[in-house]
Design an enzyme around this catalytic site. Structure first.
Site, PDB file in Angstrom:
ATOM      1  N   GLY A   7      40.472   9.695  18.298  1.00 59.38           N
ATOM      2  CA  GLY A   7      40.175   8.415  18.923  1.00 59.38           C
ATOM      3  C   GLY A   7      40.912   8.348  20.242  1.00 59.38           C
ATOM      4  N   GLY A   9      40.700   6.761  23.033  1.00 54.59           N
ATOM      5  CA  GLY A   9      40.520   5.622  23.911  1.00 54.59           C
ATOM      6  C   GLY A   9      41.817   5.289  24.622  1.00 54.59           C
ATOM      7  N   GLY A  12      44.939   5.732  22.269  1.00 51.98           N
ATOM      8  CA  GLY A  12      45.105   7.134  21.918  1.00 51.98           C
ATOM      9  C   GLY A  12      45.646   7.945  23.076  1.00 51.98           C
ATOM     10  N   LYS A 185      51.137  -8.290  12.852  1.00 50.87           N
ATOM     11  CA  LYS A 185      50.270  -7.833  13.945  1.00 50.87           C
ATOM     12  C   LYS A 185      48.833  -8.304  13.707  1.00 50.87           C
ATOM     13  CE  LYS A 185      48.843  -5.243  17.472  1.00 50.87           C
ATOM     14  NZ  LYS A 185      48.834  -3.765  17.368  1.00 50.87           N
ATOM     15  N   ASN A 189      46.704 -10.613  16.208  1.00 51.14           N
ATOM     16  CA  ASN A 189      45.380 -10.214  16.700  1.00 51.14           C
ATOM     17  C   ASN A 189      44.302 -11.215  16.311  1.00 51.14           C
ATOM     18  OD1 ASN A 189      45.882  -7.857  18.170  1.00 51.14           O
ATOM     19  ND2 ASN A 189      45.918  -6.598  16.327  1.00 51.14           N
ATOM     20  N   GLU A 268      36.365  -5.045  15.760  1.00 49.47           N
ATOM     21  CA  GLU A 268      37.084  -4.872  14.489  1.00 49.47           C
ATOM     22  C   GLU A 268      37.393  -6.213  13.824  1.00 49.47           C
ATOM     23  OE1 GLU A 268      39.830  -1.048  14.685  1.00 49.47           O
ATOM     24  OE2 GLU A 268      40.202  -2.353  16.400  1.00 49.47           O
TER      25      GLU A 268
END
Length: 305
Positions: A7, A9, A12, A185, A189, A268
């Site tokens: 991953g 992105g 990453g 977290k 989020n 997500e």
């Protein structure tokens, strides 16, 4: 240490840079051919407040991976976990560890479907990072990493990972109460990401408006009540303090849900707001705002289809 970042992105690539600086053999793995080709041709362009680096990193498609990984750092979307790890199964040996710093809840169990439970590490990152173009990543803001073995108390390998990340410029440490950190977290989020995505604005915009500030406080309160009812201790004020950091120090950062909707991709939100709402239903806690934000982002996703 042979590190494969699955991953590649924005996040990453940020972590790939740290492992590279710490002397690890780093390979980025992704399905974005244009991104991979740019990194292979010119190196990864990584811009931080300290300046801009061009890092010579290997960047390959999952079908091209080879060797055996000491560590796989998983930064795919949560709904891509099974396909991503199945796609790199040839580099997973009996001693390969997998560290998930993915958003949301339940990532450790998803990873454990592919490697031995004692080889699963889990954690959270509070660092911002943005993909600004093929082979180009920007990270302007402070933060760190907490990690720990997901299903054991053997800290040896996890400590090595934290030390390498810290040596590479990303402050990291072990946290035996990693479950609390992950919930905290996720609550952060669940409050910040949907509001940025739905308004198509960055955290600085949320900080400048009393309406968004009020919703952030309510969302954090609902999430904290859910965590407590689920047997996980969290500090609601600490989460609110982190939202303040986001709205000031990371004011222009595009959170992942905003990046996804702007790019026409699925978010997500199911693993973040959805997972908290489902836990709340099981615990008998009311979460009207978190549920509304979940449903509104799902409607935005439906428009993409």
């Amino acid at each position: 240490m042979k590190v494969f970042i699955v991953g590649a992105g924005a996040m990453g690539c940020l972590y790939a840079g740290a492992f590279h600086r710490a002397g690890c053999a780093v390979t980025l793995v992704d399905v974005n051919r244009e991104h991979l080709e740019a990194i292979s041709a010119n190196g990864l362009e990584l811009e931080t407040r300290a300046g801009t680096e061009h890092l010579p990193l290997a960047a390959v498609h999952p079908a091209e991976v080879s060797g055996t990984a000491d560590l796989i750092l998983l930064f795919t979307k949560t709904f891509q976990t099974d396909a991503a790890l199945a796609g790199v199964k040839t580099i997973i040996g009996p001693e390969t560890r997998v560290l998930t710093l993915q958003n949301g809840l339940g990532n450790d169990e998803r990873v454990a479907r592919h490697v031995a439970r004692e080889n699963v590490l889990t954690g959270v990152s509070t660092l911002p990072s943005d993909l600004v173009g093929p082979g180009r990543v920007r990270s302007h803001g402070e933060g760190g990493t907490k990690l720990y073995p997901a299903f054991s108390t053997d800290e040896g390998f996890a400590r090595t990972v934290a030390e390498r990340l810290t040596a590479g410029g990303l402050p990291s440490g072990l946290d035996p109460a990693i479950g609390s950190a992950i919930w905290s977290k996720a609550i952060f989020n669940a409050a910040m990401n949907p509001l940025c995505a739905l308004t198509r604005r960055t955290p600085g915009f949320l900080g400048a408006n009393p309406e968004s500030r009020a919703m952030i406080r309510q969302a954090v309160a609902e999430g904290a009540a859910t965590a407590e009812a689920s047997g996980v201790a969290v500090d609601a004020q600490a989460i609110l303090d982190l939202t303040e950091v986001s709205m000031s120090d990371h004011a222009n950062h595009e959170p992942s849900m905003l990046q996804d909707l702007n790019a026409g991709r699925r978010t997500e939100v199911d693993a973040i707001n959805g997972a908290i709402v489902e836990a709340a239903e099981q615990a008998g806690v009311a979460t009207p705002l978190l549920q509304t934000l979940w449903q509104l982002v799902r409607l935005e996703e439906a428009k993409l289809a």
